[in-house]
Design a protein around this motif. Structure first.
Motif, PDB file in Angstrom:
ATOM      1  N   LEU A 131      52.278  44.845  62.367  1.00  0.00           N
ATOM      2  CA  LEU A 131      52.561  45.375  63.874  1.00  0.00           C
ATOM      3  C   LEU A 131      51.401  45.800  64.630  1.00  0.00           C
ATOM      4  N   GLY A 132      50.239  45.483  64.329  1.00  0.00           N
ATOM      5  CA  GLY A 132      49.022  45.559  65.080  1.00  0.00           C
ATOM      6  C   GLY A 132      48.437  47.021  65.228  1.00  0.00           C
ATOM      7  N   VAL A 133      48.401  47.753  64.276  1.00  0.00           N
ATOM      8  CA  VAL A 133      47.725  49.207  64.455  1.00  0.00           C
ATOM      9  C   VAL A 133      46.301  48.933  64.498  1.00  0.00           C
ATOM     10  N   PRO A 134      45.477  49.220  65.374  1.00  0.00           N
ATOM     11  CA  PRO A 134      43.979  48.654  65.223  1.00  0.00           C
ATOM     12  C   PRO A 134      43.407  49.135  64.045  1.00  0.00           C
ATOM     13  N   VAL A 135      42.487  48.120  63.777  1.00  0.00           N
ATOM     14  CA  VAL A 135      41.869  48.272  62.449  1.00  0.00           C
ATOM     15  C   VAL A 135      41.075  49.535  62.272  1.00  0.00           C
ATOM     16  N   ARG A 136      40.400  50.079  63.250  1.00  0.00           N
ATOM     17  CA  ARG A 136      39.480  51.083  62.981  1.00  0.00           C
ATOM     18  C   ARG A 136      40.357  52.508  62.625  1.00  0.00           C
ATOM     19  N   ARG A 137      41.719  52.401  63.326  1.00  0.00           N
ATOM     20  CA  ARG A 137      42.530  53.534  63.256  1.00  0.00           C
ATOM     21  C   ARG A 137      43.298  53.119  61.704  1.00  0.00           C
ATOM     22  N   PHE A 138      43.605  52.191  61.343  1.00  0.00           N
ATOM     23  CA  PHE A 138      44.216  52.012  60.113  1.00  0.00           C
ATOM     24  C   PHE A 138      43.091  52.472  59.052  1.00  0.00           C
ATOM     25  N   ALA A 139      41.941  51.909  59.246  1.00  0.00           N
ATOM     26  CA  ALA A 139      40.699  52.196  58.087  1.00  0.00           C
ATOM     27  C   ALA A 139      40.602  53.800  57.919  1.00  0.00           C
ATOM     28  N   ALA A 140      40.386  54.216  59.178  1.00  0.00           N
ATOM     29  CA  ALA A 140      40.224  55.917  59.054  1.00  0.00           C
ATOM     30  C   ALA A 140      41.417  56.556  58.259  1.00  0.00           C
ATOM     31  N   ALA A 141      42.669  56.150  58.653  1.00  0.00           N
ATOM     32  CA  ALA A 141      44.073  57.001  58.025  1.00  0.00           C
ATOM     33  C   ALA A 141      44.173  56.636  56.902  1.00  0.00           C
ATOM     34  N   ILE A 142      43.784  55.260  56.411  1.00  0.00           N
ATOM     35  CA  ILE A 142      44.160  55.088  54.733  1.00  0.00           C
ATOM     36  C   ILE A 142      42.967  55.619  53.979  1.00  0.00           C
ATOM     37  N   THR A 143      41.917  55.808  54.555  1.00  0.00           N
ATOM     38  CA  THR A 143      40.818  56.457  53.866  1.00  0.00           C
ATOM     39  C   THR A 143      41.161  57.994  53.553  1.00  0.00           C
ATOM     40  N   VAL A 144      41.503  58.504  54.585  1.00  0.00           N
ATOM     41  CA  VAL A 144      41.960  60.290  54.352  1.00  0.00           C
ATOM     42  C   VAL A 144      43.225  60.068  53.467  1.00  0.00           C
ATOM     43  N   SER A 145      43.933  59.117  53.615  1.00  0.00           N
ATOM     44  CA  SER A 145      45.304  59.351  52.697  1.00  0.00           C
ATOM     45  C   SER A 145      44.743  59.129  51.179  1.00  0.00           C
ATOM     46  N   ALA A 146      43.795  57.984  51.008  1.00  0.00           N
ATOM     47  CA  ALA A 146      43.566  57.728  49.730  1.00  0.00           C
ATOM     48  C   ALA A 146      42.931  58.748  49.094  1.00  0.00           C
ATOM     49  N   VAL A 147      41.940  59.228  49.787  1.00  0.00           N
ATOM     50  CA  VAL A 147      41.226  60.282  49.124  1.00  0.00           C
ATOM     51  C   VAL A 147      41.921  61.554  49.010  1.00  0.00           C
ATOM     52  N   ALA A 148      42.710  62.208  49.898  1.00  0.00           N
ATOM     53  CA  ALA A 148      43.613  63.187  49.561  1.00  0.00           C
ATOM     54  C   ALA A 148      44.541  62.864  48.586  1.00  0.00           C
ATOM     55  N   TRP A 149      45.355  61.827  48.439  1.00  0.00           N
ATOM     56  CA  TRP A 149      46.223  61.599  47.547  1.00  0.00           C
ATOM     57  C   TRP A 149      45.689  61.269  45.968  1.00  0.00           C
ATOM     58  N   ALA A 150      44.415  60.532  45.816  1.00  0.00           N
ATOM     59  CA  ALA A 150      43.759  60.219  44.685  1.00  0.00           C
ATOM     60  C   ALA A 150      43.314  61.475  44.145  1.00  0.00           C
ATOM     61  N   PHE A 151      42.475  62.330  44.844  1.00  0.00           N
ATOM     62  CA  PHE A 151      41.661  63.385  44.344  1.00  0.00           C
ATOM     63  C   PHE A 151      42.815  64.626  44.176  1.00  0.00           C
ATOM     64  N   GLY A 152      43.722  64.683  44.974  1.00  0.00           N
ATOM     65  CA  GLY A 152      44.849  65.807  45.128  1.00  0.00           C
ATOM     66  C   GLY A 152      45.436  65.930  43.689  1.00  0.00           C
ATOM     67  N   THR A 153      45.904  64.673  43.356  1.00  0.00           N
ATOM     68  CA  THR A 153      46.879  64.304  42.377  1.00  0.00           C
ATOM     69  C   THR A 153      46.141  64.379  41.235  1.00  0.00           C
ATOM     70  N   THR A 154      44.996  63.734  40.852  1.00  0.00           N
ATOM     71  CA  THR A 154      44.308  63.820  39.622  1.00  0.00           C
ATOM     72  C   THR A 154      43.928  65.135  39.367  1.00  0.00           C
TER      73      THR A 154
END
Length: 197
Positions: A131-154
């Protein structure tokens, strides 16, 4: 937890975490959340490091999401068109249009939330690419999500598990028996209050 899990070498656990979580974010139906929870419990037992598990899980999210985004950007439109044509009742055109509008307006936020939902984990990255979410916006969003989910859960599982283990070890059998008696004695009053309300 099964005794054999404690005997699995740490590097095997780290590889499993990376590949299973990465695969789930690449649109494969894999149990990424279960793997992360299990690894967190293994960290409580001292089999693996909770910080390394968190870092490896975040890396798996980023690798799987990057591949999923790229796949969506390259061929997602064609796949989506075929799915709409083949399954019009399950995936009607109006639902696709609504999803496009959602991603136009909230695409980055959908990606941020994606780690915390088993279904979104599988489809957010390919959909963002499609659906064309801009690459930079996607990269920033998934990085925030990955760190919060992985570190928060573990780390959440690790610290709660450590506290529970210390609390249980600190209880004597007499204290445990008293706790059970108090809990059982409070059950009838709980049902009474529930029936009255």
């Amino acid at each position: 937890m099964q005794a054999w899990l404690s005997e699995v070498p740490a590097f095997v656990v780290y590889l499993a975490v990376f590949f299973l979580i990465g695969g789930q974010f690449l649109c494969l139906p894999l149990p990424g959340g279960v793997v992360l929870t299990t690894a967190g419990l293994l960290a409580v037992q001292g089999t693996v490091s909770p910080v390394v598990v968190s870092a490896v899980a975040a890396a798996g999210v980023l690798a799987g999401s990057a591949a999923g985004y790229r796949l969506g950007a390259r061929g997602g439109r064609a796949v989506l068109a075929r799915l709409v044509a083949r399954f019009p009742r399950v995936l009607p055109e109006k639902r696709v249009v609504a999803t496009e509008r959602l991603f136009e307006r909230w695409g980055a936020w959908v990606v941020v939330v994606s780690c915390f939902s088993a279904v979104l984990r599988m489809i957010a990255a390919p959909l963002a690419g499609t659906l064309g979410v801009p690459v930079r916006r996607f990269a920033a969003a998934i990085t925030v999500s990955a760190v919060a989910w992985a570190f928060g859960t573990t780390l959440g599982i690790y610290y709660v598990g450590q506290a529970a283990e210390q609390w249980i070890n600190g209880l004597s059998l007499v204290g445990l028996a008293m706790l059970v008696v108090v809990a059982l004695a409070s059950v009838p009053s709980w049902f009474r209050r529930r029936a009255e309300s």
